[in-house]
Design a protein around this motif. Structure first.
Motif, PDB file in Angstrom:
ATOM      1  N   ALA A  46       0.838  -1.212   0.000  1.00 41.94           N
ATOM      2  CA  ALA A  46       0.000   0.000   0.000  1.00 41.94           C
ATOM      3  C   ALA A  46       0.863   1.248   0.000  1.00 41.94           C
ATOM      4  CB  ALA A  46      -0.887   0.009   1.236  1.00 41.94           C
ATOM      5  N   SER A  50      -2.732   5.804  -0.133  1.00 45.46           N
ATOM      6  CA  SER A  50      -3.924   4.960  -0.093  1.00 45.46           C
ATOM      7  C   SER A  50      -4.538   4.951   1.294  1.00 45.46           C
ATOM      8  CB  SER A  50      -3.591   3.531  -0.542  1.00 45.46           C
ATOM      9  OG  SER A  50      -2.667   2.923   0.322  1.00 45.46           O
ATOM     10  N   ARG A  55      -8.617   5.634  -0.535  1.00 43.74           N
ATOM     11  CA  ARG A  55      -9.044   5.265  -1.900  1.00 43.74           C
ATOM     12  C   ARG A  55      -8.329   3.988  -2.312  1.00 43.74           C
ATOM     13  NH1 ARG A  55      -8.014  10.246  -5.461  1.00 43.74           N
ATOM     14  NH2 ARG A  55      -8.496   8.747  -7.080  1.00 43.74           N
ATOM     15  N   ASP A  56      -9.155   2.975  -2.598  1.00 40.69           N
ATOM     16  CA  ASP A  56      -8.550   1.668  -2.805  1.00 40.69           C
ATOM     17  C   ASP A  56      -7.764   1.576  -4.113  1.00 40.69           C
ATOM     18  OD1 ASP A  56     -10.600   1.506  -4.596  1.00 40.69           O
ATOM     19  OD2 ASP A  56     -11.550  -0.251  -3.689  1.00 40.69           O
ATOM     20  N   PHE A  58      -5.245   3.024  -4.632  1.00 38.73           N
ATOM     21  CA  PHE A  58      -3.832   3.088  -4.265  1.00 38.73           C
ATOM     22  C   PHE A  58      -3.351   1.816  -3.577  1.00 38.73           C
ATOM     23  CE2 PHE A  58      -5.180   7.591  -4.221  1.00 38.73           C
ATOM     24  CZ  PHE A  58      -4.385   8.026  -5.259  1.00 38.73           C
ATOM     25  N   PHE A  59      -4.291   0.944  -3.219  1.00 41.53           N
ATOM     26  CA  PHE A  59      -3.869  -0.298  -2.581  1.00 41.53           C
ATOM     27  C   PHE A  59      -3.336  -1.235  -3.650  1.00 41.53           C
ATOM     28  CE2 PHE A  59      -7.454   0.749   0.508  1.00 41.53           C
ATOM     29  CZ  PHE A  59      -6.593   1.422   1.351  1.00 41.53           C
TER      30      PHE A  59
END
Ligand code: NCD
Length: 342
Positions: A46, A50, A55-56, A58-59
């Motif tokens: 990650a 993120s 905000r997913d 960025f995962f």
């Protein structure tokens, strides 16, 4: 010693199907090692952004599809800033869709519905429940009817005989693992409200699984550990020393764990103001921290009450790690969800 530890490790819900996480001893040492190692992997995948934005996108894409067919209900009947946010972000990392009900005022329990009926409703719409609830016995009773896992985000308070905030312990112990590289041979000082706080007695129980733990107990006067906690410490053979002044704690301890005074759990007639007159010897600040080793870290589960257990003077000291605890908590909780759902 191993035999004694095995007996003390209750793992109350370990062998249940589904697998719940209600007590800080529900996962054993090996399982915790697996959870922490996966948390490290998630953490490496990650970006800081993120976590900051939630905000997913960025995962790590590798992890985002791991449980994207699963749904979680996150609910709370007590105030929470960190724990509920952390559960949501942890779910996002693994692609779990979240239903969150964090205003108890909009749940039908205010119309007299039982916790059990509420949980059975959540069960229809989810694969896992993560919840904070004020009453420990009703949680323990209500989950008996569930056929999906229940994860406690805190239930009851520190006066219960069992530990009641297992995921806080998970992130605290994960922070210790990341800081010290091992969990045996640690000296941990507990400061503040040892009586009503639920993070400290949960942490003591999780750390009891590791060897050669020594606790340094420095409570606010009048808020000492409950009898059942002292019995647990004595029965488990954990070393302990008691203090009434933080400056008497050896300067080489590994951890100073601070807590706020938990006024909301006090019986009528008690309030946190009455402890102010005796708080100075256990209040932390930069000048006192300077007396400790460069390797001593300061943890606090937050929220903190400035000018009660501490002031803001330590905020820029690299040994003061509450933000690190919060950050670690997201990954530790995600790794725990993965363990429970896999
Ligand atoms: C703790 C809690 O709710 O028990 N907070 C938390 O989960 N981070 C401690 C507290 O409220 O003081």
């Amino acid at each position: 010693m191993e035999g004694l530890k095995a007996n003390l490790t209750k793992q109350v819900f370990q062998n249940t199907n589904p697998r719940h996480f209600l007590d800080s001893q529900d996962f054993n040492r090996d399982e915790l090692a697996g959870i922490f190692s996966f948390a490290d992997e998630l953490r490496a995948g990650a970006t800081e952004e993120s976590i900051r934005t939630g905000r997913d996108t960025f995962f790590s894409p590798d992890h985002r599809t791991l449980h994207s067919d699963k749904r979680i209900t996150i609910a709370s009947t007590q105030p929470s800033t960190r724990t509920i946010e952390s559960f949501k972000t942890a779910a996002n990392i693994l692609g779990i869709a979240d239903n969150a009900i964090t205003d108890p005022g909009i749940m039908s329990m205010v119309k007299g519905e039982s916790l059990s009926d509420t949980l059975l409703t959540f069960q229809q719409n989810s694969d896992i429940i993560a919840m904070r609830h004020y009453d420990a016995p009703s949680v323990i009773e209500a989950i008996k009817k569930l056929n999906i896992p229940y994860v406690s985000g805190g239930h009851g308070n520190g006066t219960q005989a069992e530990s009641c905030h297992p995921t806080q312990s998970l992130l605290d112990v994960y922070t210790l693992q990341r800081t010290f590289g091992e969990l045996d041979n640690l000296d941990i000082a507990f400061l503040g409200d040892l009586k009503f706080g639920r993070t400290i007695n949960s942490l003591a129980r999780m750390m009891a699984m590791y060897d050669n733990l020594h606790l340094h107990l420095c409570p606010t006067k009048g808020l000492e550990f409950n009898e059942h906690d002292m019995e647990f410490i004595k029965a488990s053979g954990i070393g302990y020393t008691e203090y009434d002044n933080v400056l008497d704690i050896p300067h080489w301890v590994n951890v100073l764990y601070l807590t706020r005074i938990q006024e909301e759990y006090m019986p009528k007639g008690m309030n946190k103001e009455q402890y102010l007159k005796d708080i100075e010897p256990v209040r932390m600040n930069q000048a006192k921290l300077n007396r400790f080793s460069n390797d001593t870290i300061v943890l606090h589960p937050y929220p903190r009450n400035i000018d009660f257990e501490m002031d803001e003077s330590m905020d820029n000291d690299p040994r003061f790690l509450p933000n690190e605890q919060m950050y670690n908590g997201v990954f530790a909780r995600a790794a725990m969800f993965n363990e429970i759902l896999k």
